[in-house]
Motif scaffolding. Structure first.
Motif, PDB file in Angstrom:
ATOM      1  N   MET A 286       0.814  -1.219   0.000  1.00 49.09           N
ATOM      2  CA  MET A 286       0.000   0.000   0.000  1.00 49.09           C
ATOM      3  C   MET A 286       0.847   1.269   0.000  1.00 49.09           C
ATOM      4  O   MET A 286       0.481   2.271  -0.604  1.00 49.09           O
ATOM      5  CB  MET A 286      -0.922   0.009   1.225  1.00 49.09           C
ATOM      6  N   GLU A 287       1.985   1.218   0.695  1.00 51.28           N
ATOM      7  CA  GLU A 287       2.732   2.454   0.961  1.00 51.28           C
ATOM      8  C   GLU A 287       3.897   2.698   0.019  1.00 51.28           C
ATOM      9  O   GLU A 287       4.522   3.765   0.081  1.00 51.28           O
ATOM     10  CB  GLU A 287       3.240   2.426   2.411  1.00 51.28           C
TER      11      GLU A 287
ATOM     12  N   ARG B 281      -8.309 -11.268  -3.114  1.00 50.82           N
ATOM     13  CA  ARG B 281      -7.884 -10.636  -4.354  1.00 50.82           C
ATOM     14  C   ARG B 281      -6.369 -10.777  -4.490  1.00 50.82           C
ATOM     15  O   ARG B 281      -5.675 -11.052  -3.515  1.00 50.82           O
ATOM     16  CB  ARG B 281      -8.279  -9.160  -4.394  1.00 50.82           C
ATOM     17  N   LEU B 282      -5.869 -10.563  -5.703  1.00 51.10           N
ATOM     18  CA  LEU B 282      -4.443 -10.633  -5.930  1.00 51.10           C
ATOM     19  C   LEU B 282      -3.761  -9.355  -5.440  1.00 51.10           C
ATOM     20  O   LEU B 282      -4.403  -8.298  -5.386  1.00 51.10           O
ATOM     21  CB  LEU B 282      -4.156 -10.828  -7.417  1.00 51.10           C
ATOM     22  N   PRO B 283      -2.482  -9.421  -5.099  1.00 47.04           N
ATOM     23  CA  PRO B 283      -1.771  -8.216  -4.667  1.00 47.04           C
ATOM     24  C   PRO B 283      -1.849  -7.083  -5.684  1.00 47.04           C
ATOM     25  O   PRO B 283      -1.992  -5.914  -5.311  1.00 47.04           O
ATOM     26  CB  PRO B 283      -0.327  -8.708  -4.485  1.00 47.04           C
ATOM     27  N   SER B 284      -1.767  -7.407  -6.962  1.00 49.85           N
ATOM     28  CA  SER B 284      -1.832  -6.377  -8.006  1.00 49.85           C
ATOM     29  C   SER B 284      -3.189  -5.679  -8.012  1.00 49.85           C
ATOM     30  O   SER B 284      -3.276  -4.454  -8.181  1.00 49.85           O
ATOM     31  CB  SER B 284      -1.557  -7.000  -9.379  1.00 49.85           C
TER      32      SER B 284
ATOM     33  N   ARG C 244      -3.480  -3.381  -4.948  1.00 51.78           N
ATOM     34  CA  ARG C 244      -2.740  -2.120  -5.133  1.00 51.78           C
ATOM     35  C   ARG C 244      -3.517  -1.149  -6.024  1.00 51.78           C
ATOM     36  O   ARG C 244      -3.566   0.051  -5.744  1.00 51.78           O
ATOM     37  CB  ARG C 244      -1.365  -2.409  -5.731  1.00 51.78           C
ATOM     38  N   LYS C 245      -4.149  -1.655  -7.072  1.00 54.82           N
ATOM     39  CA  LYS C 245      -4.933  -0.799  -7.975  1.00 54.82           C
ATOM     40  C   LYS C 245      -6.105  -0.155  -7.236  1.00 54.82           C
ATOM     41  O   LYS C 245      -6.432   1.012  -7.471  1.00 54.82           O
ATOM     42  CB  LYS C 245      -5.456  -1.617  -9.157  1.00 54.82           C
ATOM     43  N   GLU C 246      -6.730  -0.918  -6.352  1.00 59.55           N
ATOM     44  CA  GLU C 246      -7.879  -0.395  -5.600  1.00 59.55           C
ATOM     45  C   GLU C 246      -7.461   0.732  -4.668  1.00 59.55           C
ATOM     46  O   GLU C 246      -8.255   1.632  -4.376  1.00 59.55           O
ATOM     47  CB  GLU C 246      -8.522  -1.519  -4.787  1.00 59.55           C
TER      48      GLU C 246
END
Length: 273
Positions: A232-233, A263-266, A269-271
């Motif tokens: 996230m950061e 959900r996937l990590p990718s 991150r998009k969310e």
């Protein structure tokens, strides 16, 4: 939402901590954990789902939940919320211990619930405004909170099983502190048991019986929580994040992440962007 402040009251200013819950933006899961401090979650806006001693509590705005010392809990925050967390060092209640270094407060609703919620609103709002003498006013509210807890919420009829569970989790805390400091390394049950002088079988049973979680799942949760924070950061590559936090590769990280967060990590991150 009406609140946007990200505050922490440092111990040197006051005898407790107060801050906005880190899952305020939603899509957040805090795995099973415990700590020595008494913790109060006061939901100002939105909602949260708590799992406390295997029991689920669906908390909405205007409600609070008190978590006792060494009480196993996890939190699911699917949507944005404003939740103020108050952490009170266990030693504050030293004169009121029911047993050696042990005190327990009821989770059942009390007559003073609404009054305590208003009191926590005042504590938070007063600190944020920082008007002349605010430290004294916040501290006065805090003592009123403590008085109400020990006079109306304290449990005096404690079962031997509850005390035993508390003591076992105190022992496990030393072990989990070691895990949190070394989670990026290979941490087998056998190696950890040897470090702390237990048999692997006994240590495994301690986690399962008292922490209500499998040892390997606990280590996995620590890694996922640390990895999700970096996700996230930062804009670090997902493969690097996986290796930074003890996963064998990005595929292992993705599988574990999807299992826990759905959900996937990718996608996660998009969310957030």
């Amino acid at each position: 939402m009406g609140y946007s402040h990200e505050i922490i009251l440092p111990n040197e200013d006051l005898s407790f901590k107060m801050f906005l819950f880190e899952g305020k933006n939603g899509n957040y899961v805090r795995g099973k954990h415990w700590h020595r401090s008494i913790e109060i979650f006061a939901i100002f806006e939105g909602s949260l789902r708590f799992f406390l001693n295997e029991e689920e509590y669906k908390m909405n705005a205007g409600e609070f939940l008190l978590v006792n010392s060494n009480e196993v809990h996890s939190i699911f925050s699917p949507k944005p919320n404003v939740t103020v967390v108050i952490q009170i060092p266990l030693v504050v209640f030293k004169k009121y211990y029911t047993n050696e270094q042990f005190i327990s407060f009821s989770h059942e609703p009390r007559v003073r619930n609404q009054e305590l919620m208003k009191l926590m609103h005042k504590m938070y709002d007063t600190y944020v405004k920082k008007e002349c003498g605010y430290e004294f006013r916040v501290q006065s509210y805090f003592y009123e909170l403590l008085y109400t807890l020990v006079t109306e919420y304290r449990d005096t009829d404690i079962s031997p099983e509850a005390v035993k569970s508390y003591q076992k989790l105190s022992r496990l805390t030393e072990i989990t502190d070691y895990i949190k400091k070394n989670y990026q390394k290979e941490l087998s049950l056998e190696s950890l048991a040897e470090i702390f002088g237990y048999s692997p079988t006994y240590l495994s049973k301690m986690f399962q019986k008292y922490a209500k979680i499998n040892y390997r799942d606990y280590v996995q949760n620590v890694r996922l929580e640390r990895a999700s924070k970096e996700l996230m950061e930062t804009d670090h590559m997902i493969s690097d994040i996986a290796l930074n936090h003890g996963f064998a590769n990005s595929k292992a990280f993705a599988n574990a992440f999807r299992k826990k967060y759905g959900r996937l990590p990718s996608d996660f991150r998009k969310e957030k962007n």
